[in-house]
Design a protein around this motif. Structure first.
Motif, PDB file in Angstrom:
ATOM      1  N   UNK A  24       1.197  -1.252  -0.465  1.00 40.53           N
ATOM      2  CA  UNK A  24      -0.213   0.428   0.078  1.00 40.53           C
ATOM      3  C   UNK A  24       0.951   1.284   0.169  1.00 40.53           C
ATOM      4  N   UNK A  25       0.786   1.784  -1.013  1.00 39.22           N
ATOM      5  CA  UNK A  25       0.675   2.904  -1.497  1.00 39.22           C
ATOM      6  C   UNK A  25       0.147   4.724  -0.689  1.00 39.22           C
ATOM      7  N   UNK A  26      -0.312   5.093  -0.085  1.00 36.51           N
ATOM      8  CA  UNK A  26      -0.518   6.581   1.073  1.00 36.51           C
ATOM      9  C   UNK A  26      -1.177   7.839  -0.211  1.00 36.51           C
ATOM     10  N   UNK A  27      -2.363   8.018  -0.257  1.00 35.31           N
ATOM     11  CA  UNK A  27      -2.373   9.403  -1.058  1.00 35.31           C
ATOM     12  C   UNK A  27      -1.602  10.466  -0.484  1.00 35.31           C
ATOM     13  N   UNK A  28      -1.594  11.565  -0.858  1.00 32.24           N
ATOM     14  CA  UNK A  28      -0.794  12.550  -0.598  1.00 32.24           C
ATOM     15  C   UNK A  28      -2.339  13.288   0.114  1.00 32.24           C
ATOM     16  N   UNK A  29      -3.873  13.389  -0.164  1.00 33.05           N
ATOM     17  CA  UNK A  29      -4.055  13.170   1.083  1.00 33.05           C
ATOM     18  C   UNK A  29      -4.913  12.935   2.774  1.00 33.05           C
ATOM     19  N   UNK A  30      -3.281  11.947   2.876  1.00 32.15           N
ATOM     20  CA  UNK A  30      -4.100  11.301   4.063  1.00 32.15           C
ATOM     21  C   UNK A  30      -3.547  11.740   4.794  1.00 32.15           C
ATOM     22  N   UNK A  31      -2.732  12.396   4.926  1.00 29.23           N
ATOM     23  CA  UNK A  31      -1.518  13.401   5.801  1.00 29.23           C
ATOM     24  C   UNK A  31      -2.236  14.284   6.023  1.00 29.23           C
ATOM     25  N   UNK A  32      -2.943  15.107   4.857  1.00 28.60           N
ATOM     26  CA  UNK A  32      -4.203  16.121   5.062  1.00 28.60           C
ATOM     27  C   UNK A  32      -4.981  15.890   5.702  1.00 28.60           C
ATOM     28  N   UNK A  34      -7.751  14.509   9.305  1.00 27.73           N
ATOM     29  CA  UNK A  34      -7.381  14.058  10.459  1.00 27.73           C
ATOM     30  C   UNK A  34      -9.045  12.770  10.477  1.00 27.73           C
ATOM     31  N   UNK A  35      -9.507  11.945   9.682  1.00 29.75           N
ATOM     32  CA  UNK A  35     -10.279  11.569   9.779  1.00 29.75           C
ATOM     33  C   UNK A  35      -9.714  10.286   9.982  1.00 29.75           C
ATOM     34  N   UNK A  36      -9.147   9.935   9.234  1.00 34.28           N
ATOM     35  CA  UNK A  36      -8.811   7.791   9.088  1.00 34.28           C
ATOM     36  C   UNK A  36      -7.097   8.346   9.190  1.00 34.28           C
ATOM     37  N   UNK A  37      -6.841   7.630  10.425  1.00 34.60           N
ATOM     38  CA  UNK A  37      -5.393   7.864  11.554  1.00 34.60           C
ATOM     39  C   UNK A  37      -4.550   7.322  10.816  1.00 34.60           C
ATOM     40  N   UNK A  38      -4.886   5.813  10.519  1.00 32.88           N
ATOM     41  CA  UNK A  38      -4.434   4.700   9.758  1.00 32.88           C
ATOM     42  C   UNK A  38      -4.642   3.701   8.587  1.00 32.88           C
ATOM     43  N   UNK A  39      -4.017   3.537   7.820  1.00 33.58           N
ATOM     44  CA  UNK A  39      -4.800   2.840   6.718  1.00 33.58           C
ATOM     45  C   UNK A  39      -3.253   1.942   6.646  1.00 33.58           C
ATOM     46  N   UNK A  40      -3.524  -0.062   6.827  1.00 30.72           N
ATOM     47  CA  UNK A  40      -2.657  -1.194   6.770  1.00 30.72           C
ATOM     48  C   UNK A  40      -3.282  -2.253   6.413  1.00 30.72           C
ATOM     49  N   UNK A  41      -2.153  -2.740   5.198  1.00 36.04           N
ATOM     50  CA  UNK A  41      -3.240  -3.847   4.719  1.00 36.04           C
ATOM     51  C   UNK A  41      -2.560  -5.003   5.854  1.00 36.04           C
ATOM     52  N   UNK A 179      -8.619   1.467  -7.715  1.00 35.91           N
ATOM     53  CA  UNK A 179      -9.612   2.305  -9.390  1.00 35.91           C
ATOM     54  C   UNK A 179      -9.660   3.408  -7.982  1.00 35.91           C
ATOM     55  N   UNK A 180      -8.943   5.029  -8.323  1.00 33.33           N
ATOM     56  CA  UNK A 180      -8.734   6.373  -7.244  1.00 33.33           C
ATOM     57  C   UNK A 180     -10.333   6.789  -7.598  1.00 33.33           C
ATOM     58  N   UNK A 181     -11.091   7.203  -6.650  1.00 34.69           N
ATOM     59  CA  UNK A 181     -12.046   7.862  -6.733  1.00 34.69           C
ATOM     60  C   UNK A 181     -11.982   8.607  -5.242  1.00 34.69           C
ATOM     61  N   UNK A 182     -12.025  10.061  -5.354  1.00 32.72           N
ATOM     62  CA  UNK A 182     -11.714  11.010  -3.956  1.00 32.72           C
ATOM     63  C   UNK A 182     -13.277  11.052  -3.727  1.00 32.72           C
ATOM     64  N   UNK A 186     -12.905   5.967   1.629  1.00 38.76           N
ATOM     65  CA  UNK A 186     -11.577   4.409   2.198  1.00 38.76           C
ATOM     66  C   UNK A 186     -10.996   4.445   1.122  1.00 38.76           C
ATOM     67  N   UNK A 187     -11.265   4.770  -0.130  1.00 37.09           N
ATOM     68  CA  UNK A 187     -10.543   4.639  -0.786  1.00 37.09           C
ATOM     69  C   UNK A 187      -9.314   6.037  -1.397  1.00 37.09           C
ATOM     70  N   UNK A 188     -10.180   7.038  -1.040  1.00 38.64           N
ATOM     71  CA  UNK A 188      -9.466   8.504  -1.028  1.00 38.64           C
ATOM     72  C   UNK A 188      -7.963   8.761  -0.422  1.00 38.64           C
ATOM     73  N   UNK A 189      -7.182   8.206   0.198  1.00 39.51           N
ATOM     74  CA  UNK A 189      -6.536   8.206   1.208  1.00 39.51           C
ATOM     75  C   UNK A 189      -4.604   7.232   0.480  1.00 39.51           C
ATOM     76  N   UNK A 190      -5.600   6.145  -0.670  1.00 37.59           N
ATOM     77  CA  UNK A 190      -4.614   5.301  -0.966  1.00 37.59           C
ATOM     78  C   UNK A 190      -4.192   5.575  -2.370  1.00 37.59           C
ATOM     79  N   UNK A 191      -3.045   5.792  -2.515  1.00 37.32           N
ATOM     80  CA  UNK A 191      -2.901   5.997  -3.695  1.00 37.32           C
ATOM     81  C   UNK A 191      -2.417   5.138  -5.170  1.00 37.32           C
TER      82      UNK A 191
END
Length: 206
Positions: A24-32, A34-41, A179-182, A186-191
């Motif tokens: 998993x590669x996180x999207x830049x929006x993940x750091x911006x 404060x709703x989803x704090x952790x996403x891991x496989x 398939x990125x969908x902003x 749960x999808x938009x924090x993943x690149x």
């Protein structure tokens, strides 16, 4: 079964267990946000059923085609703020039609046993992919198609009427199946999501 080494081709069946996960590669929006704090496989276990066709190229090299039906689940773990249930798993179940083509390098036989290695390419088609699902903010969408490489090693044990071959391999995808969908939270924090799989197989060859 010394005469078996001279066969131009032979066939078999494959039974296997797999451990699969996403890289998993996180999207830049993940750091911006404060709703989803952790996403891991998460790693999960599945199984494979397949056929095998082996063609002799030379004394030490074979060409092998090993199509398989693969049952796998690559889950994602989320931890959130502002939710009654802060932790959740998103299950991304896959039923793959996998089409690997491999080159097999064989050692000399030591009695009724030999060692071999494999390297090859594969194409996977996911029958359970949800790329065309209706928009639902609980979804993480994945593509139907993926391609990648396989590396492994195994042993051949020769019996009177068949060959028993335990094998270990790594089967990894090159492409991004996400398939990125902003609009999907749960999808938009993943690149990027890339498939990773470890497989232990038993081949029964005629």
């Amino acid at each position: 079964m010394l005469e078996h080494d001279a066969k131009p081709y032979y066939f078999g069946i494959t039974l296997a267990a797999n451990q699969s996960a996403f890289k998993l590669h996180q999207a830049p929006v993940f750091l911006k946000q404060d709703s989803i704090m952790v996403v891991e496989p998460l790693k999960t276990v599945g199984f494979n059923l397949g056929l095998l066709a082996n063609a002799r190229l030379s004394q030490y090299f074979d060409l092998r085609f090993n199509p398989q039906l693969v049952f796998a689940s690559k889950n994602l773990y989320y931890r959130e703020n502002y939710q009654e249930k802060p932790e959740t798993d998103k299950k991304i179940e896959s039923i793959l039609l996998s089409f690997p083509i491999q080159i097999k390098f064989k050692s000399d036989r030591i009695g009724n046993m030999r060692v071999y290695t494999i390297a090859g390419l594969k194409y996977d088609y996911d029958l359970a992919a949800n790329a065309r699902s209706r928009r639902d903010d609980q979804l993480v969408k994945v593509r139907t198609g993926d391609y990648g490489y396989e590396l492994g090693a195994g042993f051949e044990f020769y019996f009177q009427s068949f060959i028993f071959s335990p094998e270990f391999k790594v089967s990894n995808g090159f492409g991004n199946v996400h398939v990125k969908d902003p609009n999907l939270r749960y999808s938009n924090v993943i690149e990027k999501l890339q498939s990773r799989m470890i497989v232990f197989s038993i081949h029964l060859e005629g």
